[in-house]
Structures are given as structure tokens and as C-alpha cells.
Design a protein around this motif. Structure first.
Motif, PDB file in Angstrom:
ATOM      1  N   ILE A 203       0.832  -1.199   0.000  1.00 45.03           N
ATOM      2  CA  ILE A 203       0.000   0.000   0.000  1.00 45.03           C
ATOM      3  C   ILE A 203       0.870   1.253   0.000  1.00 45.03           C
ATOM      4  N   GLY A 204       1.971   1.228   0.770  1.00 51.88           N
ATOM      5  CA  GLY A 204       2.864   2.387   0.812  1.00 51.88           C
ATOM      6  C   GLY A 204       3.520   2.660  -0.528  1.00 51.88           C
ATOM      7  N   ALA A 205       3.958   1.610  -1.232  1.00 54.76           N
ATOM      8  CA  ALA A 205       4.593   1.808  -2.539  1.00 54.76           C
ATOM      9  C   ALA A 205       3.597   2.349  -3.557  1.00 54.76           C
ATOM     10  N   ALA A 206       2.349   1.862  -3.513  1.00 51.14           N
ATOM     11  CA  ALA A 206       1.330   2.383  -4.418  1.00 51.14           C
ATOM     12  C   ALA A 206       1.055   3.857  -4.156  1.00 51.14           C
ATOM     13  N   LEU A 256       9.976  -6.425   0.016  1.00 51.57           N
ATOM     14  CA  LEU A 256      10.212  -6.069  -1.383  1.00 51.57           C
ATOM     15  C   LEU A 256       9.136  -6.643  -2.301  1.00 51.57           C
ATOM     16  N   GLY A 257       8.657  -7.849  -1.989  1.00 48.79           N
ATOM     17  CA  GLY A 257       7.591  -8.432  -2.795  1.00 48.79           C
ATOM     18  C   GLY A 257       6.302  -7.624  -2.716  1.00 48.79           C
ATOM     19  N   GLY A 258       5.953  -7.189  -1.500  1.00 53.52           N
ATOM     20  CA  GLY A 258       4.771  -6.355  -1.353  1.00 53.52           C
ATOM     21  C   GLY A 258       4.919  -5.021  -2.051  1.00 53.52           C
ATOM     22  N   ALA A 259       6.095  -4.398  -1.928  1.00 53.51           N
ATOM     23  CA  ALA A 259       6.332  -3.118  -2.595  1.00 53.51           C
ATOM     24  C   ALA A 259       6.275  -3.263  -4.110  1.00 53.51           C
ATOM     25  N   ALA A 260       6.795  -4.373  -4.637  1.00 50.32           N
ATOM     26  CA  ALA A 260       6.747  -4.601  -6.084  1.00 50.32           C
ATOM     27  C   ALA A 260       5.305  -4.704  -6.576  1.00 50.32           C
ATOM     28  N   PHE A 261       4.450  -5.348  -5.804  1.00 49.45           N
ATOM     29  CA  PHE A 261       3.049  -5.432  -6.211  1.00 49.45           C
ATOM     30  C   PHE A 261       2.391  -4.060  -6.182  1.00 49.45           C
ATOM     31  N   GLY A 262       2.740  -3.229  -5.194  1.00 52.33           N
ATOM     32  CA  GLY A 262       2.193  -1.878  -5.156  1.00 52.33           C
ATOM     33  C   GLY A 262       2.555  -1.069  -6.389  1.00 52.33           C
TER      34      GLY A 262
END
Length: 277
Positions: A203-206, A256-262
Motif C-alpha cells: 500500500i505504501g509503494a502504491a 520487497l515483494g509487497g512493494a513490487a506489487f504496489g
């Protein structure tokens, strides 16, 4: 005789004329729009007029997302605490009494992502592990970050609740998949992970892509830091930790995986929706 007949004719015609005038007056007053009738017609018009749907209140939407997630994480943390307390009390139990291990075993089997659970078919731990925290500081930090990023997504970026839900689920699956790939890469098949950090990172990366200049305050720093600067530093730290695993026991691959999805959501979801508009 003739005079009496004339009087009867005159009286009859007078009655008819009076009746005709009264009927005309009734019909005339029916057509007159009095103030009372005008109010009644206006009320009927407003009553039959279709109501335009009101847009959802972003504050209420963010609360419906944030508080159930925080509540689920808090409940699982209490289960972990109870299981650990029972394990501590079991150290003084009889040698053949293993009941104090049941709580910890249940939590490890159902709220921890590891290769053992995946081999035994408990794939749901990819999601259940994201609401699982053993350490109180870990729980508090993740919930504060989740609250800040989710409120930014709903109240500033204007994302709807279903979009936030899909973004969170996708980040959870991506963070779990990244952890599994990292275990295969390093050959550490006995490792495990838990926590909502992957969801928070997604959510933060998005949000860093959608509203990059949105200021965020960290702890006691009085100056707001732009969100893109915060996420770049976060990703840099996780990249360094992933390349030096001996110096950290944090799930950097999950972050990093969560940020990549964002970021993927921003490129293939948010921007495409803006172009269609």
C-alpha cells in the motif's frame, strides 16, 4: 292567474341562475392555485423526484477498512501471547504432559508461513500469516503504518474499499511468494515468516507512486518527509538486508515483494483507469 304564472317562471329562472353562478364559482375555485395547494404540489414533486446517490464518506470508508484489520491482528496477537504463557507454565509440568505445546503448535501450523505448512497443504497461511505478530513492537509499528497509508489511499488518493482490499490481498500474496522464492534461492527450507509488513509495503509503494509528494511524519521528526523519499529509503534498506542476510532476521524479501506489487498496481491498474476516463 296569469300574474301568478309569471311569478313562478321568474322565481324558477332565478333559482337556476343562482345555481349556475354557484357551480361556475366552484369550478373557478378548483382552478385557482392557493398557497396551500402550491405547497402540496411542491411536496408531491419533491417526494416523487428520484434521489441522487451520495458519494461514500472517505473517513467512514477508511475506518471500515482499518479497524477490522487492526482488530484481527490484535486478536491473533492475543492468541500468540496466550500460547506463549501456556508454554512457559508447562516447563514446570510433568515430563509426559505435552498439552502446553498444543497452543504454540496450533499457531505455528496456522499463522506462520513456512515450507512445512505448504508441503502439508496449508496454503492459506500465505494470507493468515499477514495478520500474525508475536512481538508487540512489530504489531504496533505495522498497525500505525497501515493506518497512515490506508487513510492516505482513501482520503487523499480517492481509492475505494474494494480497490484497497484487492491491493492488500495482492501485496500479501506477493510478499509470501517473494519469501518462498528467497528460501529456495538460499536453501533455507526451515525458515518462516509472519507479520503485515508486506501488506504495508504494498500500500505504501502504491501511494508513493500516486501521491509522491504527500508529507509523512516519522516518530518525533517535526518535518514531514515526502512519501517517495520514505519509500525509496525503505526499499534501499530492504535491498541491503536481503543481500546481507547474516546481519538481519527481518523478512526483507516479503517487504520487497509487497512493494513490487504496489508499483505494479500503479502501472497496470491505477494509470490504465485514468486513461480510460
Amino acid at each position: 292567474m296569469s300574474q301568478m304564472l309569471l311569478r313562478n317562471i321568474c322565481s324558477t329562472s332565478g333559482i337556476r341562475s343562482r345555481n349556475t353562478r354557484s357551480a361556475f364559482r366552484v369550478r373557478l375555485t378548483d382552478r385557482v392555485c392557493t398557497p396551500a395547494r402550491a405547497r402540496q404540489r411542491a411536496e408531491r414533486h419533491v417526494h416523487h423526484q428520484p434521489r441522487t446517490p451520495q458519494p461514500p464518506n472517505p473517513i467512514h470508508t477508511s475506518r471500515r477498512i482499518i479497524w477490522p484489520f487492526i482488530g484481527a491482528n490484535g486478536l491473533v496477537f492475543l492468541w500468540w501471547t496466550d500460547a506463549r504463557m501456556r508454554l512457559d507454565r508447562g516447563r514446570h509440568a510433568e515430563p509426559d504432559d505435552f498439552s502446553h505445546y498444543e497452543g504454540i503448535k496450533y499457531m505455528l501450523d496456522n499463522y506462520t508461513l513456512n515450507m512445512k505448512n505448504l508441503r502439508e497443504g496449508r496454503w492459506y497461511t500465505i494470507l493468515s500469516s499477514t495478520i500474525s505478530h508475536i512481538n508487540l513492537a512489530h504489531l504496533v509499528f505495522n498497525m500505525i503504518s497501515f493506518n497512515a497509508f490506508t487513510r492516505c489511499a482513501v482520503e487523499i488518493a480517492g481509492l475505494r474499499a474494494p480497490t484497497i482490499l484487492l491491493l492488500g490481498l495482492g501485496s500479501a500474496v506477493a510478499s509470501g511468494g517473494a519469501s518462498i522464492l528467497n528460501w529456495y534461492r538460499k536453501g533455507t527450507y526451515d525458515a518462516g515468516c509472519l507479520g503485515a509488513s508486506g501488506v504495508v509495503s504494498g500500500i505504501g509503494a502504491a501511494m508513493a507512486c500516486i501521491v509522491p509528494n504527500q508529507p509523512f511524519n516519522i516518530l518525533f521528526i517535526p518535518v514531514g518527509i515526502p512519501l517517495w523519499v520514505l519509500m525509496v529509503g525503505y526499499i534501499t534498506y530492504d535491498s541491503y538486508g536481503l543481500s546481507h542476510p547474516e546481519k538481519s532476521n527481518i523478512g526483507h524479501a516479503a517487504h520487497l515483494g509487497g512493494a513490487a506489487f504496489g508499483v505494479l498496481y500503479y502501472v497496470f491498474g491505477f494509470r490504465l483507469r485514468l486513461r480510460r476516463r
